[in-house]
Structures are given as C-alpha cells and as structure tokens.
Design a protein around this motif. Structure first.
Motif, PDB file in Angstrom:
ATOM      1  N   SER A  14       0.833  -1.207   0.000  1.00 33.49           N
ATOM      2  CA  SER A  14       0.000   0.000   0.000  1.00 33.49           C
ATOM      3  C   SER A  14       0.865   1.252   0.000  1.00 33.49           C
ATOM      4  CB  SER A  14      -0.935   0.005   1.212  1.00 33.49           C
ATOM      5  OG  SER A  14      -1.901  -1.014   1.118  1.00 33.49           O
ATOM      6  N   ALA A  15       1.943   1.216   0.782  1.00 29.37           N
ATOM      7  CA  ALA A  15       2.834   2.379   0.878  1.00 29.37           C
ATOM      8  C   ALA A  15       3.513   2.679  -0.453  1.00 29.37           C
ATOM      9  CB  ALA A  15       3.874   2.144   1.971  1.00 29.37           C
ATOM     10  N   VAL A  16       3.986   1.639  -1.129  1.00 25.50           N
ATOM     11  CA  VAL A  16       4.652   1.852  -2.415  1.00 25.50           C
ATOM     12  C   VAL A  16       3.642   2.311  -3.467  1.00 25.50           C
ATOM     13  CG1 VAL A  16       6.009   0.800  -4.254  1.00 25.50           C
ATOM     14  CG2 VAL A  16       6.460   0.188  -1.875  1.00 25.50           C
ATOM     15  N   HIS A  17       2.453   1.736  -3.457  1.00 20.97           N
ATOM     16  CA  HIS A  17       1.431   2.193  -4.402  1.00 20.97           C
ATOM     17  C   HIS A  17       1.040   3.640  -4.127  1.00 20.97           C
ATOM     18  CE1 HIS A  17       0.252  -2.169  -5.469  1.00 20.97           C
ATOM     19  NE2 HIS A  17       0.860  -1.618  -6.493  1.00 20.97           N
ATOM     20  N   ARG A  18       1.035   4.048  -2.854  1.00 17.74           N
ATOM     21  CA  ARG A  18       0.783   5.467  -2.558  1.00 17.74           C
ATOM     22  C   ARG A  18       1.876   6.339  -3.165  1.00 17.74           C
ATOM     23  NH1 ARG A  18      -1.457   9.011   1.099  1.00 17.74           N
ATOM     24  NH2 ARG A  18      -3.313   7.814   0.625  1.00 17.74           N
ATOM     25  N   LEU A  19       3.131   5.968  -2.949  1.00 18.76           N
ATOM     26  CA  LEU A  19       4.232   6.740  -3.517  1.00 18.76           C
ATOM     27  C   LEU A  19       4.138   6.771  -5.038  1.00 18.76           C
ATOM     28  CD1 LEU A  19       6.895   8.284  -3.140  1.00 18.76           C
ATOM     29  CD2 LEU A  19       8.067   6.064  -3.221  1.00 18.76           C
ATOM     30  N   MET A  20       3.779   5.659  -5.641  1.00 17.38           N
ATOM     31  CA  MET A  20       3.694   5.595  -7.098  1.00 17.38           C
ATOM     32  C   MET A  20       2.568   6.475  -7.625  1.00 17.38           C
ATOM     33  SD  MET A  20       4.400   1.530  -7.796  1.00 17.38           S
ATOM     34  CE  MET A  20       4.375   1.671  -9.590  1.00 17.38           C
ATOM     35  N   HIS A  21       1.393   6.388  -7.016  1.00 19.90           N
ATOM     36  CA  HIS A  21       0.286   7.158  -7.588  1.00 19.90           C
ATOM     37  C   HIS A  21       0.444   8.649  -7.319  1.00 19.90           C
ATOM     38  CE1 HIS A  21      -2.659   8.715  -4.669  1.00 19.90           C
ATOM     39  NE2 HIS A  21      -2.615   7.599  -3.979  1.00 19.90           N
ATOM     40  N   ARG A  22       1.049   9.021  -6.194  1.00 21.82           N
ATOM     41  CA  ARG A  22       1.263  10.444  -5.951  1.00 21.82           C
ATOM     42  C   ARG A  22       2.387  11.001  -6.820  1.00 21.82           C
ATOM     43  NH1 ARG A  22      -0.878  12.857  -1.449  1.00 21.82           N
ATOM     44  NH2 ARG A  22      -0.146  14.735  -2.511  1.00 21.82           N
ATOM     45  N   THR A  23       3.412  10.181  -7.071  1.00 21.97           N
ATOM     46  CA  THR A  23       4.486  10.587  -7.990  1.00 21.97           C
ATOM     47  C   THR A  23       3.932  10.771  -9.393  1.00 21.97           C
ATOM     48  OG1 THR A  23       6.185   9.448  -6.696  1.00 21.97           O
ATOM     49  CG2 THR A  23       6.691   9.888  -9.005  1.00 21.97           C
ATOM     50  N   LEU A  24       3.110   9.822  -9.825  1.00 21.02           N
ATOM     51  CA  LEU A  24       2.493   9.908 -11.145  1.00 21.02           C
ATOM     52  C   LEU A  24       1.576  11.123 -11.235  1.00 21.02           C
ATOM     53  CD1 LEU A  24       1.841   8.781 -13.925  1.00 21.02           C
ATOM     54  CD2 LEU A  24       0.224   7.199 -12.839  1.00 21.02           C
ATOM     55  N   GLU A  25       0.785  11.330 -10.216  1.00 22.97           N
ATOM     56  CA  GLU A  25      -0.129  12.468 -10.184  1.00 22.97           C
ATOM     57  C   GLU A  25       0.635  13.780 -10.271  1.00 22.97           C
ATOM     58  OE1 GLU A  25      -4.193  12.676  -7.792  1.00 22.97           O
ATOM     59  OE2 GLU A  25      -2.451  12.940  -6.511  1.00 22.97           O
ATOM     60  N   GLU A  26       1.724  13.878  -9.519  1.00 21.00           N
ATOM     61  CA  GLU A  26       2.541  15.088  -9.530  1.00 21.00           C
ATOM     62  C   GLU A  26       3.126  15.341 -10.915  1.00 21.00           C
ATOM     63  OE1 GLU A  26       5.279  16.419  -6.098  1.00 21.00           O
ATOM     64  OE2 GLU A  26       6.633  15.467  -7.530  1.00 21.00           O
ATOM     65  N   ALA A  27       3.602  14.282 -11.563  1.00 21.43           N
ATOM     66  CA  ALA A  27       4.183  14.434 -12.899  1.00 21.43           C
ATOM     67  C   ALA A  27       3.130  14.860 -13.922  1.00 21.43           C
ATOM     68  CB  ALA A  27       4.842  13.129 -13.327  1.00 21.43           C
ATOM     69  N   LEU A  28       1.947  14.267 -13.846  1.00 19.49           N
ATOM     70  CA  LEU A  28       0.891  14.583 -14.809  1.00 19.49           C
ATOM     71  C   LEU A  28       0.393  16.013 -14.670  1.00 19.49           C
ATOM     72  CD1 LEU A  28      -1.200  11.281 -14.630  1.00 19.49           C
ATOM     73  CD2 LEU A  28       0.254  12.025 -16.522  1.00 19.49           C
ATOM     74  N   GLU A  29       0.397  16.531 -13.456  1.00 19.73           N
ATOM     75  CA  GLU A  29      -0.191  17.846 -13.209  1.00 19.73           C
ATOM     76  C   GLU A  29       0.830  18.962 -13.042  1.00 19.73           C
ATOM     77  OE1 GLU A  29      -3.343  18.153 -13.621  1.00 19.73           O
ATOM     78  OE2 GLU A  29      -3.510  15.976 -13.887  1.00 19.73           O
ATOM     79  N   ARG A  30       2.111  18.661 -13.246  1.00 20.53           N
ATOM     80  CA  ARG A  30       3.103  19.708 -13.051  1.00 20.53           C
ATOM     81  C   ARG A  30       2.961  20.776 -14.136  1.00 20.53           C
ATOM     82  NH1 ARG A  30       6.957  15.878 -15.363  1.00 20.53           N
ATOM     83  NH2 ARG A  30       7.691  16.706 -17.367  1.00 20.53           N
ATOM     84  N   GLU A  31       3.502  21.955 -13.844  1.00 18.33           N
ATOM     85  CA  GLU A  31       3.498  23.053 -14.808  1.00 18.33           C
ATOM     86  C   GLU A  31       4.555  22.824 -15.879  1.00 18.33           C
ATOM     87  OE1 GLU A  31       1.271  25.275 -14.929  1.00 18.33           O
ATOM     88  OE2 GLU A  31       0.332  24.947 -12.980  1.00 18.33           O
ATOM     89  N   PRO A  32       4.298  23.182 -17.109  1.00 23.01           N
ATOM     90  CA  PRO A  32       3.016  23.715 -17.581  1.00 23.01           C
ATOM     91  C   PRO A  32       1.974  22.607 -17.700  1.00 23.01           C
ATOM     92  CG  PRO A  32       4.538  23.474 -19.418  1.00 23.01           C
ATOM     93  CD  PRO A  32       5.314  23.135 -18.179  1.00 23.01           C
ATOM     94  N   ARG A  33       0.792  22.860 -17.178  1.00 25.77           N
ATOM     95  CA  ARG A  33      -0.286  21.893 -17.236  1.00 25.77           C
ATOM     96  C   ARG A  33      -0.639  21.603 -18.695  1.00 25.77           C
ATOM     97  NH1 ARG A  33      -3.506  22.111 -12.545  1.00 25.77           N
ATOM     98  NH2 ARG A  33      -4.811  20.503 -13.500  1.00 25.77           N
ATOM     99  N   THR A  34      -1.038  20.385 -18.959  1.00 23.41           N
ATOM    100  CA  THR A  34      -1.373  20.021 -20.331  1.00 23.41           C
ATOM    101  C   THR A  34      -2.484  18.973 -20.344  1.00 23.41           C
ATOM    102  OG1 THR A  34      -0.515  19.142 -22.418  1.00 23.41           O
ATOM    103  CG2 THR A  34       0.379  18.204 -20.407  1.00 23.41           C
ATOM    104  N   GLU A  35      -3.292  19.029 -21.383  1.00 27.96           N
ATOM    105  CA  GLU A  35      -4.305  18.009 -21.626  1.00 27.96           C
ATOM    106  C   GLU A  35      -3.911  17.144 -22.822  1.00 27.96           C
ATOM    107  OE1 GLU A  35      -6.848  17.423 -19.608  1.00 27.96           O
ATOM    108  OE2 GLU A  35      -6.095  19.064 -18.336  1.00 27.96           O
ATOM    109  N   ASP A  36      -2.740  17.389 -23.383  1.00 30.47           N
ATOM    110  CA  ASP A  36      -2.274  16.626 -24.528  1.00 30.47           C
ATOM    111  C   ASP A  36      -1.985  15.187 -24.117  1.00 30.47           C
ATOM    112  OD1 ASP A  36       0.464  15.741 -26.149  1.00 30.47           O
ATOM    113  OD2 ASP A  36      -1.076  16.658 -27.411  1.00 30.47           O
ATOM    114  N   GLY A  37      -2.658  14.244 -24.740  1.00 34.44           N
ATOM    115  CA  GLY A  37      -2.544  12.851 -24.346  1.00 34.44           C
ATOM    116  C   GLY A  37      -1.158  12.269 -24.520  1.00 34.44           C
ATOM    117  N   ARG A  38      -0.481  12.648 -25.589  1.00 35.11           N
ATOM    118  CA  ARG A  38       0.866  12.124 -25.835  1.00 35.11           C
ATOM    119  C   ARG A  38       1.844  12.631 -24.791  1.00 35.11           C
ATOM    120  NH1 ARG A  38       2.281  10.317 -30.815  1.00 35.11           N
ATOM    121  NH2 ARG A  38       4.145  11.615 -30.923  1.00 35.11           N
ATOM    122  N   GLU A  39       1.734  13.904 -24.443  1.00 35.27           N
ATOM    123  CA  GLU A  39       2.617  14.453 -23.417  1.00 35.27           C
ATOM    124  C   GLU A  39       2.337  13.818 -22.058  1.00 35.27           C
ATOM    125  OE1 GLU A  39       5.276  16.639 -21.095  1.00 35.27           O
ATOM    126  OE2 GLU A  39       5.238  16.256 -23.264  1.00 35.27           O
TER     127      GLU A  39
END
Length: 229
Positions: free
Chosen positions: A65-90
C-alpha cells in the motif's frame, strides 16, 4: 473533556494511517523488506505497535500500500506539473518517465516491491493501488485509446517489465534504453515528458523528504464539544 466528534476521529485515523505509509516507505528504502519489522515502522511513525494491525493485515499489505501510494502520488505530480497540459501524448510521456524515475531514484524500494508482487498473493487490493490504476487508465484514454480495457493492462505490464529490467541485480538495463523502447512503441517524441539528459524532474525525485506524498498534516484543534476549529 468533551468527546471528539466523529469527523475529528476520522481525520485522526486518516493521518495515523498516512504516517504508517510514509514510515513504511522510509524504513524499507533504508533497510530492505526482510530487515524491516512492523515495530520499526510503528516507531518511525510515532504510533503504537498494535495500531499497525488495525489498519493493515500484515507487513506485505502495508508495504505494498505504501509503495502504491508513492507511485500514484508521484504519477499524479508528474501529470499535473506546470506547464499543465491536456495533450494525451505528453501525459503518456510524463507517466512513463514518472514510473521509470522511481526505479532510478528508489531502487531498493522498487526492487523489494517487484519481488513482493511475485509472491503468491501478488497484487493486494487497496485504495492506493486502485488510484494508481485509475490514473494509468485515464492516461491511455487521453492518449486516444479505443480499447482502454486492453490498453491499460498492456501499459501497466510494460512499465512493470521495464522497472524489473532496470533493477535486475548484475544485469540491469539502462533506463534510457528502456525509455526509448517505450517511446517507440507509443510513437512519442524523445523530447516529450522529461528526457533523461535535460535534468528535468521525472516524477522520481530522489528527495528524502516524502511528506508531500503523505498528507498527514497537523492534528486538528478541538473546540467545545470536540468540534474541530
């Protein structure tokens, strides 16, 4: 003293669980899975040792559970970092770089995690794993998948395989090579995401401070009647 309200008790339980998750990541990263005890995790979290079993059936469930938390929050942070994008490929490029970044920056933890997944029980359902699955599935949908029920498991398998290949003792594959193969498969530009030669954050930061991934916060203040202020 007035009893605490149900909402305050729920918040305190949430924060207690978060502290255990963060402590598990820290202790396993430092000492490895086998040398980590539930007592050591509880001590690091500042929790009573008996409290661990209240939230988790055992060490494997807690660590996964702890590693999955780190993984999903890391992924979330990367997806939403600036500049924000909705481009699927990016967004797909960022997702790949985030997971590969964890293999690079937290090799002990991720190696132990992969070994745990190969045990008989495999994936253990938990809220953190479900959130990780939701983010990856959303990523393939935004990238234009016509069949996300097939494309999401494939992406997951390719990422897991790449992490495993990067961490095999004695014969690890270089992460840039693995990245290049994934980018070729998904027809992504090398400059997308966070190329390894740019020094840009890839999701796995190598920071020792993990607090931003585990939202414990301060204990709520209580007003009359146990209500939080």
């Amino acid at each position: 003293m007035s009893p605490r309200s149900a909402s305050v008790n729920e918040e305190l339980r949430r924060r207690s669980r978060e502290r255990l998750l963060q402590a598990a990541v820290e202790v396993v990263s430092e000492h490895g899975y086998e040398a980590t005890t539930l007592g050591a995790i509880a001590d690091r979290a500042g929790s009573a040792r008996g409290l661990v079993s209240y939230y988790f059936p055992g060490k494997r469930q807690l660590v996964q559970s702890a590693v999955h938390r780190l993984m999903h929050r890391t992924l979330e942070e990367a997806l939403e970092r600036e500049p924000r994008t909705e481009d699927g490929r990016e967004r797909l490029a960022r997702a790949i770089d985030a997971i590969l970044g964890l293999a690079r920056d937290r090799p002990v933890l991720m190696r132990q995690h992969m070994a745990g997944l190969l045990q008989a029980e495999g994936f253990l359902p938990c809220p953190e794993q479900r959130r990780l699955a939701e983010l990856l599935r959303d990523t393939v949908v935004r990238n234009g998948s016509q069949d996300p029920e097939a494309d999401y498991p494939m992406l997951r398998a390719l990422l897991m395989g790449s992490v495993y290949a990067a961490l095999v003792p004695g014969v690890p594959m270089p992460l840039p090579v693995l990245r290049a193969e994934l980018f070729k498969r998904y027809r992504l530009d090398w400059e997308s995401g966070a190329p390894p030669d740019t020094g840009a954050a890839s999701g796995g930061t190598g920071d020792t401070d993990l607090s931003r991934f585990f939202a414990t916060g301060a204990a709520p203040e209580h007003g009359p009647g146990g209500q939080s202020k």
